[in-house]
Write an enzyme that holds these catalytic residues in place. Sequence first.
Site, PDB file in Angstrom:
ATOM      1  N   ARG A   7       0.879  -1.179   0.000  1.00 16.98           N
ATOM      2  CA  ARG A   7       0.000   0.000   0.000  1.00 16.98           C
ATOM      3  C   ARG A   7       0.904   1.212   0.000  1.00 16.98           C
ATOM      4  NH1 ARG A   7      -4.035   2.999  -1.410  1.00 16.98           N
ATOM      5  NH2 ARG A   7      -5.603   3.574   0.163  1.00 16.98           N
ATOM      6  N   GLY A   8       0.935   1.957  -1.124  1.00 15.99           N
ATOM      7  CA  GLY A   8       1.923   3.005  -1.310  1.00 15.99           C
ATOM      8  C   GLY A   8       1.957   4.064  -0.218  1.00 15.99           C
ATOM      9  N   GLU A   9       0.810   4.548   0.206  1.00 14.63           N
ATOM     10  CA  GLU A   9       0.787   5.636   1.188  1.00 14.63           C
ATOM     11  C   GLU A   9       1.299   5.199   2.551  1.00 14.63           C
ATOM     12  OE1 GLU A   9      -3.762   5.598   2.787  1.00 14.63           O
ATOM     13  OE2 GLU A   9      -3.473   6.223   0.710  1.00 14.63           O
ATOM     14  N   ASP A  10       1.321   3.853   2.812  1.00 13.98           N
ATOM     15  CA  ASP A  10       1.799   3.364   4.107  1.00 13.98           C
ATOM     16  C   ASP A  10       3.305   3.137   4.130  1.00 13.98           C
ATOM     17  OD1 ASP A  10      -0.760   3.397   5.029  1.00 13.98           O
ATOM     18  OD2 ASP A  10      -1.088   1.220   4.866  1.00 13.98           O
ATOM     19  N   THR A  11       3.843   2.521   3.068  1.00 10.94           N
ATOM     20  CA  THR A  11       5.233   2.021   3.173  1.00 10.94           C
ATOM     21  C   THR A  11       6.140   2.423   2.021  1.00 10.94           C
ATOM     22  OG1 THR A  11       4.705  -0.050   2.038  1.00 10.94           O
ATOM     23  CG2 THR A  11       4.413  -0.006   4.431  1.00 10.94           C
ATOM     24  N   ARG A  12       5.638   3.171   1.037  1.00  7.66           N
ATOM     25  CA  ARG A  12       6.465   3.459  -0.129  1.00  7.66           C
ATOM     26  C   ARG A  12       7.737   4.210   0.248  1.00  7.66           C
ATOM     27  NH1 ARG A  12       4.902   3.822  -5.298  1.00  7.66           N
ATOM     28  NH2 ARG A  12       2.718   4.223  -4.726  1.00  7.66           N
ATOM     29  N   GLY A  29       1.127   5.625 -19.733  1.00 11.41           N
ATOM     30  CA  GLY A  29       0.097   5.591 -20.758  1.00 11.41           C
ATOM     31  C   GLY A  29      -0.467   4.217 -21.066  1.00 11.41           C
ATOM     32  N   GLU A  46      -4.369  -7.531  -6.601  1.00 14.44           N
ATOM     33  CA  GLU A  46      -3.015  -8.085  -6.711  1.00 14.44           C
ATOM     34  C   GLU A  46      -2.885  -9.347  -5.867  1.00 14.44           C
ATOM     35  OE1 GLU A  46      -0.494  -3.900  -7.199  1.00 14.44           O
ATOM     36  OE2 GLU A  46      -0.082  -5.284  -5.544  1.00 14.44           O
TER      37      GLU A  46
END
Length: 1132
Positions: A22-27, A55, A89
């Site tokens: 989850r990008g906002e948590d661990t990116r 694209g 995913e």
Amino acid sequence: MSTEFADFAQQRWRYDVFLSFRGEDTRRNFTSHLYYSLKENGVNVFMDDTKLPRGEDVSSQLTEAIRSSRMSVIVFSGSYASSRWCLQELVEILECMNSIGQIVLPVFYDIDPSNVRRQSGSFEKAFMEHESKAASDEEKEVVARWRAALTEAGKLSGWDMTNLANGKEAKIVRDIACRIWNELKNTLLDVAIYPVGLDPRLDLISERLHLGSRGVLFVGISGIGGIGKTTLAKAVYNQLFRNFEAASFIANAREISCKQPNGLVLLQEQLLRDITKQRKIKLDNIYRGINVIKERLCSRRVLIVLDDLSDTEQLRALAREREWFGSGSRIIITTRDLDLLKEIKVDYEYMLEKLNDTESLQLFSWHAFRNLHPKEEYVKLSKTIIEYCQGLPLVLEVLGSLLLDRSVEEWRSALAKLKRAPPARVQSQLKLSFDALSDDNEKDLFLDIACFFVGHDKDYVIKILNGCSLSAEIGLSILINRCLVKINRGNQLEMHDLIRDMGREIVCKESPRNPGNRSRLWSQSDVLTTLQNHLGTHQVEGLKLDSPVFSEVQIGTEALAKMSRLRLLWLDCLHVHGDYGLLPKELRWLRWHRFPLNFIPDGFYMGNLVGIDMQYSKLQATWKATKLLRNLKVLNLSHSPFLTKTPDFSNLPSLEELILEDCSELKSVDQSIGYLKRLVAVNLRDCRKLRCLPGSICRVKSLQTLDISGCSSIDRLPDDLGDLYSLSVLFADETAITQLPPSMVSLKKLKLLSLSGCDKMSTSGPVSSLVWSWISERKVPNRSNQLTTTLSGLISLTELSLRDCNLSDDAIPEQFGSLRSLSSLDLSRNDFSRLPAAISRLPKLLSINMESCTKLAFIPDMPLSLSILNANNCISLERISLSTCRNTEMLGLMNCSKLVEIFGLDSWKAGGSIRFDGCKNLSTEFKEFLVKNWEGGRFVIPGSDIPEWFQYQSVSPSISFQLPPCNDCKLKLITLGIVYTPNTGPTLDVECPSFTLTDKASKLNLTDYLERVFPECPLPSEDHTFMFHLTPSDIMGVSGRRYTKVQLDLDCDTRWTIKAIGVHLQISVCPRCQLSHTGNSVAGSSSLITTQEMMRCGHLDATAAISDVRAGPVDCPFKESPEHKKMRYELP
């Protein structure tokens, strides 16, 4: 290509690791640190914000990235479940884990694993929102799949950031990177683009590895070059390496050790790196490497594959002793040399078999057409190529790739070229085995067999080639162990056609343009050109011309004069004129069928000949003048219709075999035969004018086999026959013999005696005299001058045939039981009505044949050892005792129409082949007993009922049934029942029904996997039921696939009618399906469950059953162990 093969063939790993997070948590923290740590260690990582082209359709790209990654790392965080993207995913990742074995490693970042498993805490809130937005049934099903995926993923072993590392992210990152690097070091090996036929072979060898046992096991995979040893070894490695602490696959051991400096040291270093995971290992020498391997591996449970070993030094340097490895280790060796496997005393040796025709066509089609089947216009050409390849995968792949996208004309041109020589790649691969032969003696032996002796008797060839000073016994053993030659059941030499062609190509390359300069000539055109143009030279050692097309060709002896080193000469049907003194004097073997002369010319020097084979000749006698053939061991003049006398044997001191079969004018055998001290076999079969054997033959103490069957003029055997103390086989069928000499009691080594068809004997006279005189200790009643010898002297007799001798009751005395070594007894077509009870006392009797004894009314107890009892067509038989038939493999009681009483059923073991065709008076109770107590094989009984417990039943000649689709559920047995009836009444001239077995999904014909199992027998006049078993390998595992929907069709002669078919499946269910079935698993066991039960559990599509199928009860009558009975599942 839409099939799974095509998908598999195109699959290539693009990434080592897919990161799901989850990008906002661990990116910006943990995931970023892990990404760069893996990159620094050379791991190819997919992370969505760095790899996706702008694209493009992000969803499809992510799906493709997941499927093309070897591993996935899922970073679960507090808001992971709120992302539909992440959950999609996750579903795809778990699908890859379950379908292609992708490794999945979860990391629980700031969230408890139980929250993931149960969807509690923040995950519960996220799912409440998902479910509130799911309006349609389809959307609700998607949410349910997300829940199931989280439940499954939460149970996986991974890293809990709180419990394992106390918040120290750096250590967790290092641990994960190390784990991934180690997994990638043990990554899957590339096996084959199209793994046709791999699964059944993989299953077989996997079973032999006995993974549950604690000992160290060595397993050998052997076979000729190109048969797929390495492919199979890689498949085994891929399937099993994760079950061991460490694993290593040492590829190309032969090439590395032989062609690279310090090659064995390099192999030792690779082995240690793979097992210890240390990147830098340097060994000074082989001996140091041996000690290090013993020290480092002795306590580890390892899987090691040593591929393509070619000599004992490689084996000794890498895996000399079991003590080098830890308990539970498995060492797999692939080799062309069986001696290597004997050196290490492998626990299991698997000789890899060639592909069958169906597998061969599939593999070839995938390479030539990129499809499972050939194009219609190429079918006939494809089958011609399949016949040429003879199941060798390498050749199928090479030729398929060569012919891809080529025209029919190009295919025909390629086929014509193949007839001259194998493709270069195939030739070089096969030639490795030839090059590995240690000396010229072995190579000459191989080339002689390849050019002249394929299909010949092994012992005969050994005699001939020993005469050529080739040490044939040890040499042939080496060729067999190198997988270059095989011995079939008929004791004949066999060689794969491509191995044979490889050998012949080696000879052709000795002189590509001038055959007369080659060592061996076998091509008819090359031989004829060489002989007609006198092009032969001293290089020629062997020559073969065997076509009747050349029977009118005239060749002068001058054509052979220059071939001074000629050892082997094969000239069937050829006329040779001129001075026979010009023929080569080094000949060791002469085969000249249809020799056109009445006598062998005096000038023909034959002093070095070991074997003479002149069958179908016009000889009246062998030679006019005396010839001393000091080395001759085999003389075969069979089927020579003008031969009237034998040669003077005193000039053939080394003769071992005399074969004069079907010499119809032969009237006598020369008395000089008594001078032969080495003679072991005399064959005079069907010499109908031969009136007696010379008494001198009894002086041949070495004689082991005597065959006078069909010598209808012989009415007695020599009185001193007992002096032949080496005699072990005596055939005297269809003779006029009425009395055996008393001296026969002295034949202590006699193992086989056959007197079948002496039908000139009568019950009132000679026949009873013959048998009584031989086996009775008492005087024959009402007879004078009869012999009273006993059988006690024939202590070695194992086979006795008195078939069709008109034997009556008084011709078989109680003393029959003295034949203590007897294993096979043929009393068929005789006139006795009872058997002596003494037969039950024959302790080694395995087979008794009483077929067509039309007066026999009762069969008493048989010996416990009996496995075959044939009483077919005993039309007076009323009673039989089966109480001692506990090991019967074949019981034949066909057309015993009066049979009503069968004793001893309580102790009878019903198994093997059982035939009750035409037994009209059998009780219903007995037939029910037979069905319920049948333990395998096949049987036929009168009647028209398929048992109710068969899950699938059809009233037409076609039936469909389903196999378990779950890869972990094991099909144990398939039972088929067929009810058939005649249309025209009883007849002997009926073709049996043929099977067509088809995979319904792919329309693939699986018929080649079934043997012809329908009974071949006279057709009865009423309904009969035939039942038999198929093994799972008959219809599963083909081409590396599992088939679940199968159709069986029966196509039969117009005089048959198939009235019903039934199918019953017995399945061992995996724990996962047990859990699905019962709600909880049975630890440590697998249960039996039917396909129908699995359908009810939701594992099979219940709609697959065709309309004419009715389901019976799920209970199965097969014998089960108490443990299985306890574990059996019964559904409500």
